[in-house]
Design an enzyme around this catalytic site. Structure first.
Site, PDB file in Angstrom:
ATOM      1  N   GLY A 206       0.846  -1.209   0.000  1.00 23.20           N
ATOM      2  CA  GLY A 206       0.000   0.000   0.000  1.00 23.20           C
ATOM      3  C   GLY A 206       0.866   1.239   0.000  1.00 23.20           C
ATOM      4  O   GLY A 206       2.048   1.174  -0.345  1.00 23.20           O
ATOM      5  N   ASN A 207       0.297   2.370   0.350  1.00 27.56           N
ATOM      6  CA  ASN A 207       1.096   3.607   0.449  1.00 27.56           C
ATOM      7  C   ASN A 207       0.471   4.516   1.502  1.00 27.56           C
ATOM      8  O   ASN A 207      -0.535   4.164   2.115  1.00 27.56           O
ATOM      9  CB  ASN A 207       1.210   4.294  -0.917  1.00 27.56           C
ATOM     10  CG  ASN A 207      -0.144   4.629  -1.492  1.00 27.56           C
ATOM     11  OD1 ASN A 207      -0.877   5.448  -0.949  1.00 27.56           O
ATOM     12  ND2 ASN A 207      -0.516   3.977  -2.595  1.00 27.56           N
ATOM     13  N   HIS A 208       1.091   5.686   1.706  1.00 26.35           N
ATOM     14  CA  HIS A 208       0.683   6.538   2.835  1.00 26.35           C
ATOM     15  C   HIS A 208      -0.530   7.429   2.548  1.00 26.35           C
ATOM     16  O   HIS A 208      -0.889   8.250   3.381  1.00 26.35           O
ATOM     17  CB  HIS A 208       1.846   7.451   3.241  1.00 26.35           C
ATOM     18  CG  HIS A 208       3.016   6.700   3.810  1.00 26.35           C
ATOM     19  ND1 HIS A 208       2.927   5.960   4.953  1.00 26.35           N
ATOM     20  CD2 HIS A 208       4.285   6.560   3.364  1.00 26.35           C
ATOM     21  CE1 HIS A 208       4.096   5.410   5.208  1.00 26.35           C
ATOM     22  NE2 HIS A 208       4.938   5.750   4.253  1.00 26.35           N
TER      23      HIS A 208
END
Ligand code: CTP
Length: 398
Positions: A206-208
């Protein structure tokens, strides 16, 4: 504004007296104004004055003296706009936390129309982290902040905390209903947040991204009368009810791709604010991967580039706008994406700019257009960036 039904909620602060002028301005502009007072507000401004000015009875309790119920649900549903001014620290705190011990708060919690709030309090209260947090929270629910102004306060202190002047509040209202004419009937597709690409039933790539920018954009377009389809990746905060926003939750890029393609056909304007994962595990394990050996190699496959695909499907009547989050050679990379993905505009933000990017409430962006000059904005709230985007989109449509 003619014929619009406006609910004005007044809470108990000295700035309540300014609401007499506000009511007059709204009535003069042709609006139907219904005033709801908190019990404390009546200490600062007379219900009789407000009733005469609004040409309407003023409500402040759940029932009238002769035992009739003031139906807060009907009040909320029948209105085009709810304005809470002044919004005291107490009322803000209750609104942000779902507390409901008076008619105004019950009406706010039932409202499906847009909500504006104009904080007013003393300097130090306005600076308190809890009040700042409550204001942020309310914005994240999709409410529209009319910021407090600086000046001399009732305490004699000088600083930020004074309620915006009635003329300024009126300008926010006029802008809201003006835009309403321009975007009414327009279909807008917005994506927000990250995508999660499953490694196994427990882990993902995923990512932030938190989706705050996308939520602000959806809210700003909906506030101007557009019908918004908001496609959210996982973990994106819920907005308060907004009948102009239809939210669809997805998890992986492939799912977001499918839903976007489906809704794109009808969209007049599409804004891709989601941080889509570029790669996914070639095969998601069906069982949890057990720890073995020193290294673990996961084979990754390229995800579809949703924006690029929509760019190939775009007709001359549709506007397609993307984001570019860059860490180096920002302008060059963003311009390349604009061209490669066949966009009308791209919104560049750089992780090198303080206050820009993931998670925060502010952003610093440059709008890069296909057919006109770039527009670099200073650091501002994501709400303001979104509202500026709406103005630019309206210009592009014209
Ligand atoms: N985007 C998309 N699908 C992808 C990747 C990105 O739709 N698989 C969209 C994003 O929503 C954004 C734009 O493309 O609007 C640019 O995303 P960004 O991550 O900045 O660029 P990429 O195209 O992924 O290129 P790179 O990672 O090389 O910077």
């Amino acid at each position: 504004m003619k014929g619009k039904r406006i609910l004005l909620g007044i809470s108990g602060g000295i700035a309540a007296y300014k609401c007499c002028a506000l009511v007059r301005l709204m009535v003069k502009a042709g609006a139907h104004v219904q005033v709801v007072l908190t019990p404390d507000a009546a200490e600062f401004v007379s219900p009789l004055t407000l009733s005469v000015l609004s040409k309407n009875r003023v409500l402040s309790a759940f029932s009238t003296q002769d035992g009739q119920w003031n139906n807060h649900v009907d009040l909320a549903l029948q209105s085009d706009l709810l304005i809470i001014a002044p919004a005291t620290a107490n009322t803000l705190g209750k609104m942000a936390n779902g507390l409901c011990d008076n008619l105004l708060l019950a009406t706010y919690l039932s409202a499906k129309c847009s909500v504006m709030f104009a904080p007013a309090m003393d300097l130090d209260m306005h600076e308190h982290p809890s009040v700042k947090q409550n204001i942020k929270q309310l914005i994240s629910y999709g409410n529209h902040l009319i910021p407090a102004e600086s000046g001399e306060l009732a305490s004699g202190l000088v600083g930020a905390g004074r309620m915006a002047e009635p003329e300024t509040i009126m300008q926010h209202i006029v802008n809201y209903f003006d835009g309403d004419k321009k975007l009414k009937g327009k279909q807008v597709l917005v994506t927000a947040g990250p995508t999660y690409e499953a490694i196994d039933p427990v882990r993902f790539i995923g990512n932030h991204s938190t989706g705050k920018m996308g939520l602000a954009i959806a809210t700003a377009f909906a506030a101007q009368g557009a019908e918004v389809i908001l496609i959210c990746g996982p973990g994106v905060q819920q907005l308060s009810n907004n009948s102009n926003i239809n939210r669809i939750d997805v998890i992986a890029a492939s799912e977001m791709h499918q839903v976007c393609v489906h809704h794109f056909k009808k969209a007049d304007i599409t804004i891709m604010a989601a941080a889509v994962a570029d790669y996914k595990p070639a095969q998601a394990a069906t069982q949890k991967i057990k720890k073995k050996g020193e290294n673990l190699i996961i084979d990754l496959l390229k995800n579809p580039d949703i924006l690029q695909d929509l760019g190939t499907k775009k007709t001359a009547k549709q506007l397609l706008i993307g984001f570019a989050l860059e860490t180096q050679n920002e302008l060059e990379h963003a311009k390349d994406k604009l061209k490669r993905k066949n966009l009308d505009a791209i919104i560049l933000n750089s992780l090198n700019d303080k206050g820009a990017g993931f998670g925060g409430d502010t952003n610093k962006v440059t709008f890069i257009f296909k057919s006109k000059k770039n527009k670099a904005l200073p650091l501002m709230s994501k709400q303001m960036v979104a509202e500026t985007l709406v103005v630019e989109v309206v210009k592009l449509m014209e």
